[in-house]
Structures are given as C-alpha cells and as structure tokens.
Design a protein around this motif. Structure first.
Motif, PDB file in Angstrom:
ATOM      1  N   VAL A 158     -11.255  -4.709  -2.440  1.00 29.08           N
ATOM      2  CA  VAL A 158     -12.543  -4.172  -2.002  1.00 29.08           C
ATOM      3  C   VAL A 158     -12.473  -3.736  -0.543  1.00 29.08           C
ATOM      4  CG1 VAL A 158     -14.951  -4.796  -1.540  1.00 29.08           C
ATOM      5  CG2 VAL A 158     -13.897  -5.434  -3.699  1.00 29.08           C
ATOM      6  N   SER A 159     -11.860  -4.524   0.311  1.00 26.06           N
ATOM      7  CA  SER A 159     -11.795  -4.155   1.722  1.00 26.06           C
ATOM      8  C   SER A 159     -10.933  -2.918   1.944  1.00 26.06           C
ATOM      9  CB  SER A 159     -11.288  -5.327   2.565  1.00 26.06           C
ATOM     10  OG  SER A 159      -9.989  -5.682   2.173  1.00 26.06           O
ATOM     11  N   THR A 160      -9.848  -2.789   1.200  1.00 24.62           N
ATOM     12  CA  THR A 160      -9.010  -1.590   1.316  1.00 24.62           C
ATOM     13  C   THR A 160      -9.759  -0.360   0.817  1.00 24.62           C
ATOM     14  OG1 THR A 160      -7.019  -2.917   1.030  1.00 24.62           O
ATOM     15  CG2 THR A 160      -6.813  -0.548   0.651  1.00 24.62           C
ATOM     16  N   GLY A 161     -10.472  -0.498  -0.280  1.00 23.93           N
ATOM     17  CA  GLY A 161     -11.273   0.614  -0.802  1.00 23.93           C
ATOM     18  C   GLY A 161     -12.357   1.039   0.164  1.00 23.93           C
ATOM     19  N   LEU A 162     -13.033   0.085   0.768  1.00 27.25           N
ATOM     20  CA  LEU A 162     -14.072   0.410   1.748  1.00 27.25           C
ATOM     21  C   LEU A 162     -13.481   1.087   2.984  1.00 27.25           C
ATOM     22  CD1 LEU A 162     -16.437  -2.688   1.599  1.00 27.25           C
ATOM     23  CD2 LEU A 162     -16.966  -0.338   0.953  1.00 27.25           C
ATOM     24  N   ALA A 163     -12.334   0.629   3.423  1.00 31.35           N
ATOM     25  CA  ALA A 163     -11.697   1.246   4.587  1.00 31.35           C
ATOM     26  C   ALA A 163     -11.331   2.698   4.285  1.00 31.35           C
ATOM     27  CB  ALA A 163     -10.449   0.451   4.986  1.00 31.35           C
ATOM     28  N   ILE A 164     -10.804   2.963   3.104  1.00 25.49           N
ATOM     29  CA  ILE A 164     -10.470   4.342   2.721  1.00 25.49           C
ATOM     30  C   ILE A 164     -11.729   5.193   2.634  1.00 25.49           C
ATOM     31  CG2 ILE A 164      -9.582   5.752   0.813  1.00 25.49           C
ATOM     32  CD1 ILE A 164      -7.549   3.476   0.321  1.00 25.49           C
ATOM     33  N   LEU A 165     -12.782   4.655   2.065  1.00 23.33           N
ATOM     34  CA  LEU A 165     -14.044   5.388   1.948  1.00 23.33           C
ATOM     35  C   LEU A 165     -14.628   5.715   3.321  1.00 23.33           C
ATOM     36  CD1 LEU A 165     -16.311   6.432   0.056  1.00 23.33           C
ATOM     37  CD2 LEU A 165     -17.361   4.194   0.324  1.00 23.33           C
ATOM     38  N   ILE A 166     -14.649   4.747   4.212  1.00 27.08           N
ATOM     39  CA  ILE A 166     -15.203   4.963   5.552  1.00 27.08           C
ATOM     40  C   ILE A 166     -14.371   5.985   6.320  1.00 27.08           C
ATOM     41  CG2 ILE A 166     -15.555   3.843   7.795  1.00 27.08           C
ATOM     42  CD1 ILE A 166     -16.400   1.333   6.163  1.00 27.08           C
ATOM     43  N   LEU A 167     -13.056   5.873   6.247  1.00 32.16           N
ATOM     44  CA  LEU A 167     -12.205   6.848   6.934  1.00 32.16           C
ATOM     45  C   LEU A 167     -12.373   8.245   6.339  1.00 32.16           C
ATOM     46  CD1 LEU A 167      -8.961   4.769   7.490  1.00 32.16           C
ATOM     47  CD2 LEU A 167     -10.611   5.510   9.210  1.00 32.16           C
ATOM     48  N   GLY A 168     -12.560   8.336   5.023  1.00 28.92           N
ATOM     49  CA  GLY A 168     -12.805   9.621   4.384  1.00 28.92           C
ATOM     50  C   GLY A 168     -14.115  10.246   4.844  1.00 28.92           C
ATOM     51  N   VAL A 169     -15.157   9.449   4.960  1.00 24.38           N
ATOM     52  CA  VAL A 169     -16.452   9.953   5.438  1.00 24.38           C
ATOM     53  C   VAL A 169     -16.334  10.414   6.891  1.00 24.38           C
ATOM     54  CG1 VAL A 169     -18.810   9.256   6.020  1.00 24.38           C
ATOM     55  CG2 VAL A 169     -17.833   8.628   3.808  1.00 24.38           C
ATOM     56  N   ILE A 170     -15.672   9.641   7.712  1.00 21.69           N
ATOM     57  CA  ILE A 170     -15.495  10.027   9.123  1.00 21.69           C
ATOM     58  C   ILE A 170     -14.704  11.328   9.216  1.00 21.69           C
ATOM     59  CG2 ILE A 170     -14.330   9.384  11.276  1.00 21.69           C
ATOM     60  CD1 ILE A 170     -15.113   6.472  10.644  1.00 21.69           C
ATOM     61  N   TRP A 171     -13.636  11.469   8.432  1.00 21.62           N
ATOM     62  CA  TRP A 171     -12.844  12.695   8.455  1.00 21.62           C
ATOM     63  C   TRP A 171     -13.685  13.888   8.002  1.00 21.62           C
ATOM     64  CZ3 TRP A 171     -11.295  16.016   4.497  1.00 21.62           C
ATOM     65  CH2 TRP A 171     -10.367  16.978   4.887  1.00 21.62           C
ATOM     66  N   PHE A 172     -14.478  13.694   6.943  1.00 20.82           N
ATOM     67  CA  PHE A 172     -15.298  14.788   6.424  1.00 20.82           C
ATOM     68  C   PHE A 172     -16.353  15.215   7.427  1.00 20.82           C
ATOM     69  CE2 PHE A 172     -18.848  16.517   3.954  1.00 20.82           C
ATOM     70  CZ  PHE A 172     -18.182  17.530   3.281  1.00 20.82           C
ATOM     71  N   VAL A 173     -16.993  14.264   8.112  1.00 23.50           N
ATOM     72  CA  VAL A 173     -18.063  14.578   9.059  1.00 23.50           C
ATOM     73  C   VAL A 173     -17.507  15.268  10.306  1.00 23.50           C
ATOM     74  CG1 VAL A 173     -19.754  13.540  10.629  1.00 23.50           C
ATOM     75  CG2 VAL A 173     -19.627  12.782   8.251  1.00 23.50           C
ATOM     76  N   PHE A 174     -16.398  14.808  10.838  1.00 22.04           N
ATOM     77  CA  PHE A 174     -15.924  15.317  12.119  1.00 22.04           C
ATOM     78  C   PHE A 174     -14.932  16.467  12.010  1.00 22.04           C
ATOM     79  CE2 PHE A 174     -17.367  11.064  13.471  1.00 22.04           C
ATOM     80  CZ  PHE A 174     -18.198  11.467  14.494  1.00 22.04           C
ATOM     81  N   PHE A 175     -14.181  16.557  10.925  1.00 18.24           N
ATOM     82  CA  PHE A 175     -13.115  17.548  10.877  1.00 18.24           C
ATOM     83  C   PHE A 175     -13.320  18.623   9.811  1.00 18.24           C
ATOM     84  CE2 PHE A 175     -11.068  13.661  12.531  1.00 18.24           C
ATOM     85  CZ  PHE A 175     -10.742  14.144  13.793  1.00 18.24           C
ATOM     86  N   LYS A 176     -14.234  18.432   8.915  1.00 27.51           N
ATOM     87  CA  LYS A 176     -14.424  19.387   7.836  1.00 27.51           C
ATOM     88  C   LYS A 176     -15.590  20.342   8.103  1.00 27.51           C
ATOM     89  CE  LYS A 176     -12.735  20.256   3.759  1.00 27.51           C
ATOM     90  NZ  LYS A 176     -11.482  20.941   3.620  1.00 27.51           N
ATOM     91  N   THR A 177     -16.374  20.094   9.126  1.00 29.62           N
ATOM     92  CA  THR A 177     -17.529  20.950   9.396  1.00 29.62           C
ATOM     93  C   THR A 177     -17.216  22.119  10.283  1.00 29.62           C
ATOM     94  OG1 THR A 177     -18.151  19.538  11.242  1.00 29.62           O
ATOM     95  CG2 THR A 177     -19.205  19.114   9.120  1.00 29.62           C
TER      96      THR A 177
END
Length: 51
Positions: free
Chosen positions: A32-51
């Motif tokens: 669960v902690s690894t999955g959450l870390a991947i999800l959070i990093l994915g959201v951060i990447w999408f917000v800051f680098f995909k826009t």
C-alpha cells in the motif's frame, strides 16, 4: 538454539526473541505504501510537467 525453561517461564536470548517472521500485515503495508508513493509522484509529475 534451544530455549530453556526456568520456573515456568521461557528464557531466550535477545537474538532468539527478535527472530519473528513478518506476517501478511507487513507485506500489505509495504504494498500500500509503495502504491501510494507511485500515485503521489504520478500526480506531482502530471501537475508540474504535463501542463
């Protein structure tokens, strides 16, 4: 590595007492902690680098 009994108490060395096996709750926590870390990093990447 045999345990000994003294007056109805089991006596073990500190190394023997720490030799517990991690149960399924440890595996679930790591998953669960690894999955959450991947999800959070994915959201951060999408917000800051995909826009």
């Amino acid at each position: 590595m045999a345990t000994t009994r003294e007056q109805r108490q089991i006596v073990e060395t500190s190394t023997q007492a720490r030799q517990g096996e991690p149960g399924p709750s440890v595996a679930a926590l790591l998953t669960v902690s690894t999955g959450l870390a991947i999800l959070i990093l994915g959201v951060i990447w999408f917000v800051f680098f995909k826009t």
